[in-house]
Design a protein around this motif. Structure first.
Motif, mmCIF file in Angstrom:
data_model
loop_
_atom_site.group_PDB
_atom_site.id
_atom_site.type_symbol
_atom_site.label_atom_id
_atom_site.label_comp_id
_atom_site.label_asym_id
_atom_site.label_seq_id
_atom_site.Cartn_x
_atom_site.Cartn_y
_atom_site.Cartn_z
ATOM 1 N N CYS A 260 -12.753 44.506 27.436
ATOM 2 C CA CYS A 260 -12.220 44.348 25.982
ATOM 3 C C CYS A 260 -12.212 45.150 25.607
ATOM 4 C CB CYS A 260 -12.887 44.097 24.571
ATOM 5 S SG CYS A 260 -11.714 43.895 22.784
ATOM 6 N N THR A 261 -10.596 45.775 25.517
ATOM 7 C CA THR A 261 -9.623 47.475 24.891
ATOM 8 C C THR A 261 -9.573 48.181 23.338
ATOM 9 O OG1 THR A 261 -7.433 46.218 24.643
ATOM 10 C CG2 THR A 261 -7.600 46.874 26.419
ATOM 11 N N PHE B 61 -15.134 41.451 15.447
ATOM 12 C CA PHE B 61 -15.020 40.530 14.415
ATOM 13 C C PHE B 61 -13.393 41.359 14.381
ATOM 14 C CE2 PHE B 61 -14.341 41.251 10.250
ATOM 15 C CZ PHE B 61 -14.135 40.071 9.858
ATOM 16 N N ARG B 62 -13.153 43.372 14.843
ATOM 17 C CA ARG B 62 -11.937 43.435 14.667
ATOM 18 C C ARG B 62 -11.160 42.803 15.227
ATOM 19 N NH1 ARG B 62 -13.786 48.857 14.575
ATOM 20 N NH2 ARG B 62 -13.219 48.687 16.710
ATOM 21 N N VAL B 63 -11.830 42.915 16.867
ATOM 22 C CA VAL B 63 -9.867 42.303 17.425
ATOM 23 C C VAL B 63 -9.699 40.944 17.239
ATOM 24 C CG1 VAL B 63 -11.759 41.453 19.270
ATOM 25 C CG2 VAL B 63 -9.465 41.512 20.115
ATOM 26 N N PHE C 51 -3.476 40.215 26.076
ATOM 27 C CA PHE C 51 -3.151 41.964 25.491
ATOM 28 C C PHE C 51 -4.180 42.648 25.906
ATOM 29 C CE2 PHE C 51 1.313 39.922 23.864
ATOM 30 C CZ PHE C 51 1.666 39.678 25.389
ATOM 31 N N PHE C 52 -5.276 41.941 24.923
ATOM 32 C CA PHE C 52 -6.663 42.689 24.565
ATOM 33 C C PHE C 52 -7.385 43.440 25.657
ATOM 34 C CE2 PHE C 52 -5.561 42.315 19.418
ATOM 35 C CZ PHE C 52 -5.529 43.711 19.774
ATOM 36 N N HIS C 53 -7.078 42.068 26.858
ATOM 37 C CA HIS C 53 -8.322 42.192 28.010
ATOM 38 C C HIS C 53 -8.263 43.582 28.823
ATOM 39 C CE1 HIS C 53 -10.576 40.967 31.275
ATOM 40 N NE2 HIS C 53 -10.964 40.729 30.867
ATOM 41 N N ILE D 121 -12.691 54.846 28.977
ATOM 42 C CA ILE D 121 -13.736 54.064 29.591
ATOM 43 C C ILE D 121 -13.429 53.209 31.136
ATOM 44 C CG2 ILE D 121 -14.424 50.997 29.189
ATOM 45 C CD1 ILE D 121 -14.047 51.582 26.953
ATOM 46 N N ALA D 122 -11.019 53.429 30.926
ATOM 47 C CA ALA D 122 -10.436 53.400 32.160
ATOM 48 C C ALA D 122 -10.974 54.288 33.274
ATOM 49 C CB ALA D 122 -9.063 53.264 31.902
ATOM 50 N N ASN D 123 -11.334 55.570 32.882
ATOM 51 C CA ASN D 123 -12.061 56.570 34.648
ATOM 52 C C ASN D 123 -13.593 56.117 34.411
ATOM 53 O OD1 ASN D 123 -9.958 58.420 33.566
ATOM 54 N ND2 ASN D 123 -10.692 58.975 32.608
#
Length: 323
Positions: free
Chosen positions: A205-206, A78-80, A150-152, A216-218
């Motif tokens: 979703c970032t 909802f926020r994104v 952009f958010f992906h 999450i990237a690690n």
């Protein structure tokens, strides 16, 4: 070679005389009434044996964990959606509530688009005049398309999943852009979406990073470990789960549900942790009772049969050859 079995009285003939394809069709027909013929076969022990209890526990634990992620995922999705919509209306100085429902997803994507459609002269995606690429008449949907990218995390949204004519008003149509490429076109809510779709939204979703204590990237991390261990169960060829693997499975899901940033204090996640602990330690229920619990949920949520149940039946029923 055809499997030869002794003749049985017609009234007692088990379901196992069917081929898997015919059985799949039967499941799809009777799933609207889970407490019909299918439950009778399960309860009478024709589909499951005691050795399958661990797999069934993993199966139900996955669904419990998904429900424990509800508040986090609903909030993040909802926020994104609100961030994207607000940034567009502010940048273009549009009145609050301005929306567009005139654009199909196909209208917003060039032809060809890598991984989605073929050469423009023979494209199966942009296959009509109404689906050709064109700018959004309200200058909203094409901006939505860019912002979603952009958010992906990897810049590769799953456009085939989503309906752009609902982007302005339906946050779940945006959320589906972060799910796997196939299998999510017809889902319309959290309840309709399986664990794999939910966990991939969180990974891709970032915005989800705001709700988790780890990066999450690690790799490895609790999200990826949960996805991988559930995937291993979903694709298990024989459904045999050892006690040690069962303990690892529950430990991995508990680790995610107790993450300190948000989930550790969230009521949905805490309830899921309690249910997982009860499920892991429960040694009294029969396999039929575990399957009946799943069917009860199907009836209550009015959901269609899932690939997981088909997979379970395929592995546990001795189907005849279709040749």
């Amino acid at each position: 070679m055809l499997q030869v079995k002794a003749r049985m009285p017609k009234a007692k003939r088990p379901l196992t005389h069917l081929t898997f394809d015919k059985f799949s069709n039967l499941l799809e027909r009777i799933v609207a009434d889970p407490f019909s013929k299918l439950e009778g076969y399960i309860v009478n022990g024709n589909l499951v044996e005691t050795k399958d209890i661990n797999w069934l526990k993993c199966f139900l634990a996955t669904r419990t964990t998904k429900n424990g992620l509800r508040s986090l995922v609903e909030g993040d999705s909802f926020r994104v959606h609100q961030k994207i919509y607000s940034s567009i209306t502010n940048a273009r100085k549009l009145s609050p509530g301005t929306s567009c429902n005139l654009c199909l997803t196909e209208n917003l994507l060039y032809c060809p688009t890598k991984g989605l459609c073929s050469h423009f002269r023979n494209c199966k995606y942009h296959n009509s005049a109404q689906k050709q690429f064109r700018p959004c008449p309200s200058q909203i949907c094409d901006a939505f398309w860019k912002e979603i990218g952009f958010f992906h995390r990897y810049g590769k949204p799953s456009w085939k999943n989503t309906k752009a004519d609902q982007w302005c008003t339906n946050h779940w149509q945006v959320a589906k852009c972060f799910m796997p490429l196939d299998g999510y076109q017809d889902v319309s809510s959290f309840d309709d979406t399986d664990f794999n779709g939910i966990i991939n939204f969180m990974i891709n979703c970032t915005e989800s990073q705001r709700s988790l204590s780890f990066n999450i990237a690690n790799q490895p991390n609790a999200l990826l470990e949960a996805r991988n261990i559930v995937r291993s169960i979903r694709h298990s060829p024989d459904l045999m789960v050892t006690d040690d693997y069962l303990a690892s499975f529950f430990s991995t899901l508990n680790l995610l549900l107790t993450d300190s940033k948000y989930l550790a204090s969230d009521s949905s996640a805490k309830e899921a942790v309690i249910k997982l602990n009860q499920l892991e330690k429960d040694a009294n229920r029969t396999p039929a009772e575990y399957v009946r619990e799943y069917l009860q949920e199907v009836r209550e949520t009015k959901k269609v049969i899932t690939l997981e149940l088909l997979q379970f039946c395929k592995a546990t029923v001795k189907f005849h050859s279709s040749h």
